[in-house]
Design an enzyme around this catalytic site. Structure first.
Site, PDB file in Angstrom:
ATOM      1  N   ASN A   1       1.071  -0.770  -0.006  1.00 22.57           N
ATOM      2  CA  ASN A   1      -0.102   0.238  -0.143  1.00 22.57           C
ATOM      3  C   ASN A   1       0.951   1.312  -0.419  1.00 22.57           C
ATOM      4  OD1 ASN A   1       0.219   1.101   2.608  1.00 22.57           O
ATOM      5  ND2 ASN A   1      -0.191  -1.183   3.268  1.00 22.57           N
TER       6      ASN A   1
ATOM      7  N   LYS B   1       8.628 -17.614  -9.061  1.00 19.71           N
ATOM      8  CA  LYS B   1       7.745 -17.223  -9.944  1.00 19.71           C
ATOM      9  C   LYS B   1       6.938 -17.839 -10.616  1.00 19.71           C
ATOM     10  CE  LYS B   1       8.647 -13.379 -13.003  1.00 19.71           C
ATOM     11  NZ  LYS B   1       9.617 -12.595 -13.675  1.00 19.71           N
TER      12      LYS B   1
ATOM     13  N   PRO C   1      -4.043 -11.162  10.775  1.00 22.95           N
ATOM     14  CA  PRO C   1      -3.699 -11.190  11.996  1.00 22.95           C
ATOM     15  C   PRO C   1      -4.340  -9.731  12.172  1.00 22.95           C
ATOM     16  CG  PRO C   1      -1.684 -12.133  11.830  1.00 22.95           C
ATOM     17  CD  PRO C   1      -2.631 -11.628  10.393  1.00 22.95           C
ATOM     18  N   ASP C   2      -5.305  -9.252  13.182  1.00 22.10           N
ATOM     19  CA  ASP C   2      -5.819  -7.632  13.661  1.00 22.10           C
ATOM     20  C   ASP C   2      -4.366  -7.680  14.024  1.00 22.10           C
ATOM     21  OD1 ASP C   2      -6.775  -5.505  14.506  1.00 22.10           O
ATOM     22  OD2 ASP C   2      -7.785  -5.170  13.023  1.00 22.10           O
ATOM     23  N   ILE C   3      -3.742  -6.725  14.344  1.00 24.37           N
ATOM     24  CA  ILE C   3      -2.824  -6.671  15.570  1.00 24.37           C
ATOM     25  C   ILE C   3      -3.095  -5.651  16.780  1.00 24.37           C
ATOM     26  CG2 ILE C   3       0.100  -6.452  16.132  1.00 24.37           C
ATOM     27  CD1 ILE C   3       0.750  -7.023  13.311  1.00 24.37           C
TER      28      ILE C   3
ATOM     29  N   PHE D   1      -4.914   3.590  14.502  1.00 21.96           N
ATOM     30  CA  PHE D   1      -4.985   4.533  13.564  1.00 21.96           C
ATOM     31  C   PHE D   1      -5.903   4.156  12.453  1.00 21.96           C
ATOM     32  CE2 PHE D   1      -1.426   7.681  13.323  1.00 21.96           C
ATOM     33  CZ  PHE D   1      -0.975   7.524  14.379  1.00 21.96           C
TER      34      PHE D   1
ATOM     35  N   LYS E   1     -12.367  -2.409  17.727  1.00 21.15           N
ATOM     36  CA  LYS E   1     -10.899  -2.816  18.477  1.00 21.15           C
ATOM     37  C   LYS E   1     -10.129  -2.861  19.583  1.00 21.15           C
ATOM     38  CE  LYS E   1      -9.210  -1.796  13.924  1.00 21.15           C
ATOM     39  NZ  LYS E   1      -8.170  -2.893  13.155  1.00 21.15           N
TER      40      LYS E   1
END
Ligand code: C5P
Length: 398
Positions: A208, A286, A304-306, A324, A342
């Site tokens: 990203n 590859k 995983p959502d840390i 954030f 969260k």
């Protein structure tokens, strides 16, 4: 706390140089030895005689002074102090420092020193906001230079905004912080930053646009307040700050492991832009493009959502867990929902919709969501946003 420390004080040529006279007095009250250095331009604002009288020692002015060189060479002078303070630091001196110039005594000392350097910038608001100054600031911070201020307010030139040199007590607090006496000294904080790279095959990955600039600035600001910082960073495009423990990772899974290994911490700030998904069927070799082949299909699984894991971990949870939220619409509503989902204490929300220039840029416009509601901050540089956030963290942990 500062007694018997020695500071090399470089005064460059700005109107704020008058405040440096008071800085010398306040430092001497604290039994700090101040060795003053004046740039040529500084002598237009304060006289060598005044500076020398206040410091109680001779003032150094010239790189090619034969007497000075015989008594104490400039290399020795650059290393004789415990800390180098530049106050005021003009736009010009910051540019020279960022560019590695060494064409007068001050710049040569700054290049030659092996001691920490703290600068107190002071300049006109437009000069401070100029992209060149902001670029130089980012370079200096990446080089490990500590920065105090500038403050915001009415300026000698009649304009208003950021650019005033910090007041003497703030500069002294920043000096104390460099000696490990900051409000976060003895505290351990963890910061995640940057993007993650999720492999498709050994040469391709999904990424990203996060530059890591905000996370890097936060880590530097927490370090400046005296914290021990574990900086867990994905492949960012800005270099990590000096003086923090850097733990480089690539994928979300690696980041999760690094976070678990870095705990316990007093506060954890999750500024990384973690990929929500990774490729489940990533290839070991590859993937070849062959005429007539069916196109490859990527299967995704959730990462995983840390942040959520740490926020909800029960025993061993950091006292303050901050996430954030990069949103493109209805920032406050979405971020408030995210805080609840969260289970974190604060959400730092920002609008990253195209046109704001925030993603990958040098500025941020933040809404801080806490248990008390939403607080909108003005559009500030990422460095100033970080300083504000670090100060809030220090207040909360106090
Ligand atoms: O759910 P969303 O990705 O919008 O949440 C953003 C926040 O959660 C950020 O603080 C980010 O660092 C954190 N996060 C995380 N692990 C993930 C996804 C997001 O720690 N897998």
């Amino acid at each position: 706390m500062l007694a018997d420390k020695k500071i090399l004080l470089i005064i460059s040529g700005g109107i704020a140089a008058y405040k440096s006279l008071d800085l010398i007095r306040r430092l001497r009250e604290r039994q700090v030895g101040v060795v003053p250095v004046l740039t040529r331009a500084a002598e237009e604002f304060v006289t060598p005689l005044t500076v020398s009288a206040l410091a109680g020692v001779k003032v150094y002015r010239d790189l090619f002074d034969l007497t000075d060189e015989a008594e104490m060479g400039h290399i020795e002078l650059s290393r004789a102090a415990d800390l180098v303070v530049v106050a005021p630091a003009t736009a010009d001196l910051m540019a020279k420092m960022a560019g590695g110039h060494a064409n007068d005594l001050a710049t040569t000392l700054l290049m030659a020193t092996d001691k920490p350097v703290l600068i107190a910038p002071a300049m006109n608001v437009k000069m401070w906001e100029h992209p060149a100054t902001q670029r130089n600031l980012a370079t200096l911070q990446a080089d490990g230079i500590r920065v105090v201020g500038p403050a915001e307010g009415a300026m000698a030139c009649g304009e208003f905004g950021p650019g005033r040199m910090s007041e003497v007590p703030e500069i002294i607090a920043a000096i104390e912080a460099t000696f490990g006496h900051g409000p976060l000294s003895g505290r351990h904080v963890l910061v995640t930053s940057g993007p993650t790279h999720e492999p498709i095959d050994p040469v391709r990955y999904i990424a990203n646009r996060s530059s890591g600039a905000q996370g890097t600035a936060i880590a530097a600001a927490l370090r400046d307040l005296g914290a021990r910082v574990s900086f867990i960073t994905g492949p960012a495009s800005v270099p990590p700050p000096a003086g923090v423990d850097v733990i480089p990772v690539e994928t979300a899974a690696e980041m999760e492991k690094a976070v678990a290994a870095a705990l316990p911490a007093d506060a954890a700030i999750f500024a990384a832009a973690v990929a929500d998904w990774r490729v489940d069927n990533a290839a070991g070799q590859k993937i070849k493009k062959r005429a007539g082949d069916v196109l490859p299909t990527l299967n995704f699984v959730e990462n995983p959502d840390i942040l959520a894991t740490v926020a909800q971990m029960g025993e061993g949870r950091p006292q303050l867990v901050i996430g954030f939220a990069a949103e493109t619409e209805e920032v406050e509503r979405h971020a408030t929902g995210k805080r609840a989902r969260k289970g974190c204490d604060w959400i730092v929300a920002n609008d990253v919709s195209p046109g704001t220039g925030i993603m990958g840029g040098t500025e941020n416009a933040v809404t801080l969501i806490t248990a008390d509601g939403a607080e909108t901050w003005p559009r500030l540089s990422k460095v100033e946003t970080a300083a504000r956030l670090a100060a809030r963290i220090a207040e909360t942990l106090a």
